[in-house]
Scaffold this active site. Structure first.
Site, PDB file in Angstrom:
ATOM      1  N   HIS A   1      27.822 -34.111  -7.496  1.00  0.00           N
ATOM      2  CA  HIS A   1      26.413 -33.673  -7.443  1.00  0.00           C
ATOM      3  C   HIS A   1      25.560 -34.251  -8.564  1.00  0.00           C
ATOM      4  CE1 HIS A   1      27.551 -29.907  -4.843  1.00  0.00           C
ATOM      5  NE2 HIS A   1      27.417 -30.999  -4.125  1.00  0.00           N
TER       6      HIS A   1
ATOM      7  N   ASP B   1      27.079 -30.474 -15.630  1.00  0.00           N
ATOM      8  CA  ASP B   1      26.895 -30.213 -17.065  1.00  0.00           C
ATOM      9  C   ASP B   1      27.504 -31.262 -17.991  1.00  0.00           C
ATOM     10  OD1 ASP B   1      29.667 -29.542 -17.011  1.00  0.00           O
ATOM     11  OD2 ASP B   1      29.218 -27.416 -16.728  1.00  0.00           O
TER      12      ASP B   1
HETATM   13  N1  LIG Z   1      28.114 -25.894 -14.840  1.00  0.00           N
HETATM   14  C1  LIG Z   1      27.406 -26.531 -13.901  1.00  0.00           C
HETATM   15  O1  LIG Z   1      27.266 -27.754 -13.933  1.00  0.00           O
HETATM   16  C2  LIG Z   1      26.824 -25.724 -12.776  1.00  0.00           C
HETATM   17  C3  LIG Z   1      26.496 -24.387 -12.974  1.00  0.00           C
HETATM   18  C4  LIG Z   1      25.952 -23.666 -11.888  1.00  0.00           C
HETATM   19  C5  LIG Z   1      25.788 -24.293 -10.659  1.00  0.00           C
HETATM   20  N2  LIG Z   1      26.099 -25.606 -10.509  1.00  0.00           N
HETATM   21  C6  LIG Z   1      25.878 -26.215  -9.176  1.00  0.00           C
HETATM   22  O2  LIG Z   1      26.055 -25.155  -8.258  1.00  0.00           O
HETATM   23  C7  LIG Z   1      26.492 -25.543  -7.003  1.00  0.00           C
HETATM   24  C8  LIG Z   1      27.329 -24.367  -6.535  1.00  0.00           C
HETATM   25  O3  LIG Z   1      28.567 -24.274  -6.465  1.00  0.00           O
HETATM   26  P1  LIG Z   1      29.778 -23.723  -7.311  1.00  0.00           P
HETATM   27  O4  LIG Z   1      30.757 -23.279  -6.295  1.00  0.00           O
HETATM   28  O5  LIG Z   1      30.137 -24.746  -8.300  1.00  0.00           O
HETATM   29  O6  LIG Z   1      29.246 -22.470  -8.156  1.00  0.00           O
HETATM   30  P2  LIG Z   1      28.944 -20.983  -7.758  1.00  0.00           P
HETATM   31  O7  LIG Z   1      28.063 -20.444  -8.809  1.00  0.00           O
HETATM   32  O8  LIG Z   1      28.530 -20.884  -6.349  1.00  0.00           O
HETATM   33  O9  LIG Z   1      30.374 -20.251  -7.863  1.00  0.00           O
HETATM   34  C9  LIG Z   1      31.055 -20.059  -9.038  1.00  0.00           C
HETATM   35  C10 LIG Z   1      32.456 -19.596  -8.726  1.00  0.00           C
HETATM   36  O10 LIG Z   1      33.176 -19.546  -9.947  1.00  0.00           O
HETATM   37  C11 LIG Z   1      33.978 -18.387  -9.955  1.00  0.00           C
HETATM   38  N3  LIG Z   1      34.230 -18.070 -11.365  1.00  0.00           N
HETATM   39  C12 LIG Z   1      33.493 -17.358 -12.245  1.00  0.00           C
HETATM   40  N4  LIG Z   1      34.070 -17.352 -13.468  1.00  0.00           N
HETATM   41  C13 LIG Z   1      35.206 -18.069 -13.355  1.00  0.00           C
HETATM   42  C14 LIG Z   1      36.231 -18.445 -14.272  1.00  0.00           C
HETATM   43  N5  LIG Z   1      36.201 -18.049 -15.555  1.00  0.00           N
HETATM   44  N6  LIG Z   1      37.259 -19.202 -13.795  1.00  0.00           N
HETATM   45  C15 LIG Z   1      37.304 -19.612 -12.510  1.00  0.00           C
HETATM   46  N7  LIG Z   1      36.355 -19.291 -11.604  1.00  0.00           N
HETATM   47  C16 LIG Z   1      35.317 -18.536 -12.017  1.00  0.00           C
HETATM   48  C17 LIG Z   1      33.207 -17.351  -9.184  1.00  0.00           C
HETATM   49  O11 LIG Z   1      34.073 -16.350  -8.655  1.00  0.00           O
HETATM   50  C18 LIG Z   1      32.567 -18.214  -8.077  1.00  0.00           C
HETATM   51  O12 LIG Z   1      33.415 -18.285  -6.954  1.00  0.00           O
HETATM   52  C19 LIG Z   1      27.088 -26.872  -7.227  1.00  0.00           C
HETATM   53  O13 LIG Z   1      26.337 -27.745  -6.480  1.00  0.00           O
HETATM   54  C20 LIG Z   1      26.831 -27.231  -8.713  1.00  0.00           C
HETATM   55  O14 LIG Z   1      26.218 -28.491  -8.791  1.00  0.00           O
HETATM   56  C21 LIG Z   1      26.616 -26.333 -11.543  1.00  0.00           C
END
Ligand SMILES: NC(=O)c1ccc[n+]([C@@H]2O[C@H](COP(=O)([O-])OP(=O)(O)OC[C@H]3O[C@@H](n4cnc5c(N)ncnc54)[C@H](O)[C@@H]3O)[C@@H](O)[C@H]2O)c1
Ligand SMILES: [Zn+2]
Length: 246
Positions: free
Chosen positions: A121, A106
């Site tokens: 990523h 992001d």
């Molecule tokens: N913001 C982004 O850029 C974004 C968003 C979604 C997914 N992704 C992509 O998703 C893939 C998946 O992996 P991931 O593990 O990053 O995401 P994921 O969605 O698999 O996991 C998110 C994790 O964040 C935790 N979480 C939720 N709210 C939280 C908070 N306020 N503070 C701390 N932790 C919190 C959850 O318990 C969960 O374990 C990555 O490859 C990434 O590129 C990126």
């Protein structure tokens, strides 16, 4: 031990010369309003990310895949970094060999002013030519794109988003920088479900090399039991409390 005492003990490990490495995932951006993949808002039009974020999906239906990315670009364009991003940005300027390796695409760590961000990523804001013509890859902040898929200015073929899809290799440069970052004293793993490899294996590597590893996540993950310390809580709260103790 209570959370307060655990935070106190952790704060004492942040000496001025500590080598601090932070690995972040989607949870860090949750408080900014960016949906995580595995949370309740992780679906888009009944598609799962695993069905859209692949080269095969793009080859089959580039328009639908782009609609999802275009929607995410529009959403993120309206979000702002939160306290978690801000604390990490502060640390990036305070600790001499600080490194931040993020799975997030992001760009919010960069917008918070974080130095030394390794994008494991890729980025939502980069594009490249799907047929890999000479155009290379570049930043394009157009939101929304007037036509999907957007076309390559060089060859006219479709552009693709500059993110690493399931089944694709991590960029060499990011892997090398990550390898160096895992030689650290403290390794914090913040807001990642620790299920997507190779990212999920990084903290274990840092630990084998002698780092004290800490997970910050409101929920337990497959990596929780392999950490030196697992702090249950939200990134924006825990990092804020920790920063107040430093
Ligand atoms: N913001 C982004 O850029 C974004 C968003 C979604 C997914 N992704 C992509 O998703 C893939 C998946 O992996 P991931 O593990 O990053 O995401 P994921 O969605 O698999 O996991 C998110 C994790 O964040 C935790 N979480 C939720 N709210 C939280 C908070 N306020 N503070 C701390 N932790 C919190 C959850 O318990 C969960 O374990 C990555 O490859 C990434 O590129 C990126
Ligand atoms: Zn091209």
């Amino acid at each position: 031990m209570t959370l307060e005492r655990e935070l106190d003990a952790l704060a004492r490990r942040f000496s001025p010369e500590a080598r601090v490495t932070v690995l972040t995932g989607a949870g860090v951006s949750a408080a900014s309003g960016v949906p995580t993949f595995r949370g309740p808002d992780g679906l888009w039009k009944d598609f799962r990310p695993e069905e859209l974020a692949t080269p095969e999906a793009f080859a089959r239906d580039p328009k639908t895949v782009w609609e999802w990315y275009d929607w995410r670009r529009q959403l993120v364009a309206q979000c702002r970094p939160n306290r978690a991003h801000d604390v990490l940005a502060l640390w990036s300027r305070r600790y001499p060999s600080f490194a931040l390796v993020t799975q997030n695409v992001d760009g919010l760590h960069e917008r918070a002013g974080t130095e030394n961000v390794v994008r494991f990523h890729g980025s939502l804001w980069e594009v490249s030519c799907w047929s890999q013509c000479r155009a290379g890859s570049w930043l394009d902040m157009t939101v929304p794109f007037p036509r999907l898929p957007p076309s390559c200015p060089h060859c006219g073929g479709p552009l693709r988003p500059g993110v690493v899809w399931f089944g694709e290799a991590i960029p060499e440069e990011a892997l090398e920088a990550t390898g160096r970052a895992l030689d650290c004293d403290l390794c914090l793993v913040v807001g990642t479900s620790s299920v997507v490899y190779p990212a999920a294996g990084l903290s274990a590597q840092a630990r084998r090399r002698g780092a004290f590893t800490v997970e910050i996540n409101p929920e337990a993950t497959p990596a929780s039991t392999e950490m030196d310390l697992a702090l249950p809580g939200r990134a924006e709260d825990i990092l804020n409390s920790l920063e107040r103790l430093l």
